[in-house]
Motif scaffolding. Structure first.
Motif, PDB file in Angstrom:
ATOM      1  N   SER A   1       8.775  58.973 -18.490  1.00 43.25           N
ATOM      2  CA  SER A   1       9.815  59.823 -19.075  1.00 43.25           C
ATOM      3  C   SER A   1      10.869  58.938 -19.727  1.00 43.25           C
ATOM      4  CB  SER A   1      10.446  60.684 -17.981  1.00 43.25           C
ATOM      5  OG  SER A   1      11.076  59.855 -17.024  1.00 43.25           O
TER       6      SER A   1
ATOM      7  N   HIS B   1       6.001  53.152 -27.970  1.00 46.24           N
ATOM      8  CA  HIS B   1       6.540  54.414 -28.476  1.00 46.24           C
ATOM      9  C   HIS B   1       5.471  55.027 -29.376  1.00 46.24           C
ATOM     10  CE1 HIS B   1      10.767  53.609 -27.344  1.00 46.24           C
ATOM     11  NE2 HIS B   1      10.433  52.353 -27.545  1.00 46.24           N
ATOM     12  N   ARG B   2       5.163  56.301 -29.147  1.00 45.64           N
ATOM     13  CA  ARG B   2       4.185  57.003 -29.983  1.00 45.64           C
ATOM     14  C   ARG B   2       4.904  57.886 -30.987  1.00 45.64           C
ATOM     15  NH1 ARG B   2       0.436  59.644 -25.414  1.00 45.64           N
ATOM     16  NH2 ARG B   2       2.480  60.024 -24.560  1.00 45.64           N
TER      17      ARG B   2
ATOM     18  N   GLY C   1      -0.495  62.565 -28.452  1.00 44.11           N
ATOM     19  CA  GLY C   1      -0.751  61.128 -28.547  1.00 44.11           C
ATOM     20  C   GLY C   1      -1.894  60.643 -27.678  1.00 44.11           C
TER      21      GLY C   1
ATOM     22  N   ASP D   1       3.958  60.972 -31.695  1.00 45.77           N
ATOM     23  CA  ASP D   1       3.976  62.319 -31.154  1.00 45.77           C
ATOM     24  C   ASP D   1       3.556  62.274 -29.695  1.00 45.77           C
ATOM     25  OD1 ASP D   1       3.596  65.007 -30.461  1.00 45.77           O
ATOM     26  OD2 ASP D   1       2.695  65.512 -32.393  1.00 45.77           O
ATOM     27  N   ARG D   2       4.518  62.496 -28.802  1.00 51.72           N
ATOM     28  CA  ARG D   2       4.238  62.427 -27.367  1.00 51.72           C
ATOM     29  C   ARG D   2       3.202  63.447 -26.922  1.00 51.72           C
ATOM     30  NH1 ARG D   2       9.685  61.585 -23.923  1.00 51.72           N
ATOM     31  NH2 ARG D   2       9.652  59.346 -24.159  1.00 51.72           N
TER      32      ARG D   2
ATOM     33  N   GLU E   1      13.041  57.396 -23.065  1.00 50.12           N
ATOM     34  CA  GLU E   1      12.818  56.989 -24.457  1.00 50.12           C
ATOM     35  C   GLU E   1      11.417  56.448 -24.704  1.00 50.12           C
ATOM     36  OE1 GLU E   1      15.638  54.629 -26.593  1.00 50.12           O
ATOM     37  OE2 GLU E   1      17.269  55.350 -25.316  1.00 50.12           O
TER      38      GLU E   1
ATOM     39  N   VAL F   1       2.271  56.829 -18.257  1.00 47.66           N
ATOM     40  CA  VAL F   1       3.044  57.705 -19.130  1.00 47.66           C
ATOM     41  C   VAL F   1       4.382  57.880 -18.431  1.00 47.66           C
ATOM     42  CG1 VAL F   1       3.202  59.996 -20.162  1.00 47.66           C
ATOM     43  CG2 VAL F   1       0.972  58.890 -19.948  1.00 47.66           C
TER      44      VAL F   1
ATOM     45  N   ASP G   1       7.273  55.963 -24.147  1.00 45.48           N
ATOM     46  CA  ASP G   1       6.144  56.863 -23.928  1.00 45.48           C
ATOM     47  C   ASP G   1       5.154  56.282 -22.934  1.00 45.48           C
ATOM     48  OD1 ASP G   1       6.948  58.878 -25.793  1.00 45.48           O
ATOM     49  OD2 ASP G   1       6.391  57.482 -27.387  1.00 45.48           O
TER      50      ASP G   1
END
Length: 151
Positions: A102, A75-76, A82, A78-79, A104, A100, A106
């Protein structure tokens, strides 16, 4: 023998040789941005230091080479901005794939390493990337389907 290679170039050389032990010194030099002679000297040092203790044949199925595989679910913060995380992942030679996705999550990252200690080192390194918020790690216990084509 030390636990990890001296630098990132040594790690890249080892990863490339794991992938294709027959790669020419010139091609390997292009991949790691060194001259053919510099690559040869590094390989000789890696052999002397015990990182390379022999060469083998990788067969299409059941090759018997022990590796530890893991999946990092990242999980980043800022998607949208990032890309620094992806750039950091590209620099780690044991990262086999990075998707990458879709939803929840990242990023889904597959790691192929020689042992669990190296998986732990990679986890620590990735967790320190500024854009990483959280990581869930799953170690593979066994592979029951592998449709990857040998390159």
């Amino acid at each position: 023998m030390p636990k990890s290679p001296r630098d990132e170039i040594d790690a890249q050389i080892l990863a490339e040789l794991r992938h294709n032990a027959r790669i020419s010194l010139a091609q390997l030099g292009e991949k790691v941005l060194l001259s053919r002679n510099a690559v040869r000297q590094r390989i000789e040092r890696l052999e002397r230091d015990g990182y390379i203790s022999g060469y083998t044949i990788k067969e299409a199925a059941g090759d018997g080479i022990a590796t530890v595989n893991a999946v990092l679910l990242i999980h980043r913060h800022d998607r949208m901005r990032g890309s620094d995380v992806i750039a950091g992942l590209r620099a780690i030679p044991e990262i086999a794939t990075c998707d990458v996705v879709s939803g929840e999550l990242d990023l889904i990252v597959r790691v192929e390493a020689p042992d669990a200690a190296r998986i732990q080192e990679i986890w620590r390194q990735v967790s320190e990337f500024p854009g990483v918020r959280d990581i869930t790690t799953a170690l593979s216990l066994s592979t029951v389907i592998d449709r990857q084509v040998l390159r």
